[in-house]
Design a protein around this motif. Sequence first.
Motif: not given
Length: 374
Positions: A103-108
Amino acid sequence: MINLFCIRPKGFNVGNDAIYLGMQHFVYKAFGEVINLITLPATSKYESQGKAGLTAKTIYEINQYGHGVIIGGGNLYENGELDVNLDALSALEVPLMIFSVSRGRVYNRRLELVHRTDTMPDRTIQALHQRADFALYRDQATASHANQIGCHGAVVGGCPTIFLDKMMHRLPDVPGDLDNTALISVRTPELMSIPLEKQANVRNDILRIVELLKSRGYGDVRLLCHDYRDLSFAASFTNIDYVYTGDVMTYLAMLRRCALNVTYRLHSFLPCVSFGRPTIKISYDERALSLVKTLGLDRWNINMVEHGNPVEAVENRLDRLSDLASLREQVQPEWNGFYRRFDTTFGEFARRVHQYHDSVEGTTEDTDELRLIA
């Protein structure tokens, strides 16, 4: 006979099959015998039928004739592509293992790491962790988030694709000469969860990388598609060949044979490192950044979102390709630790599955014997 269910990503990406192949090594080693490994798609999103995930229907069938179930591996938590019925989950009777999920985040557009809009809800992650008998998360970012939401004792396990070298003897021969072929593993920019201006740069970056590789003496440069959805993007490049196969063994054989792999994809980078092949990784989200760091390879990674000139960084890696071999040697003690963790956990899971099998099938055998005597 043991019936072991595996609920995993079965969409378009051949990289998911590479993960599954790596997992099989530990499953068969742990059980030490032929078992029935029954795979189901994690979600019905890409399937014509509705049987997928841990739903009421699949859990009923697992309870009827299954003896264990594995969820993973893959980024099932990140994109929410695991169908789960929380009410039915409590009725699951067999041993459950969560394996190498991420589970990872992404760049806005402000270049900040944020949660994806389709990420799995925390309440679902909590319920799965609470029900699981064993849980190995793929990378540090995933395990940290799990611990933050109360999934205590979340353990980092890494990715089984770093051990695919143990299966090289099973790879087929690939026709043609790949000794001077450089592959660029691509992803369609529209499928990258990155700011639009970064998406717009990807095509030009690839063109520049192609010219760079040709200038370095690679006589054959091809785009490698991992996913059917990448074909239209690859076909849009004129005078650049592209290759695609949905067969994981052929795919891995090409990686094993190529002279170099420059990749936007985790699951061509990690097999190449495992095989000892020259490779350069370009990453664009936390899923990749965290796993590469977890495996001790972050010094070789290129963050295309934060780096001002990723092609320049690729050139830098080309100038010192021999450093990768040294880095691979340095991380072997840590990788050996991941191997032992996989080996031990799968061994304990296998014992639990056998215990469950004996408890249910033994009762059935006794009943059948009584009927025969009568």
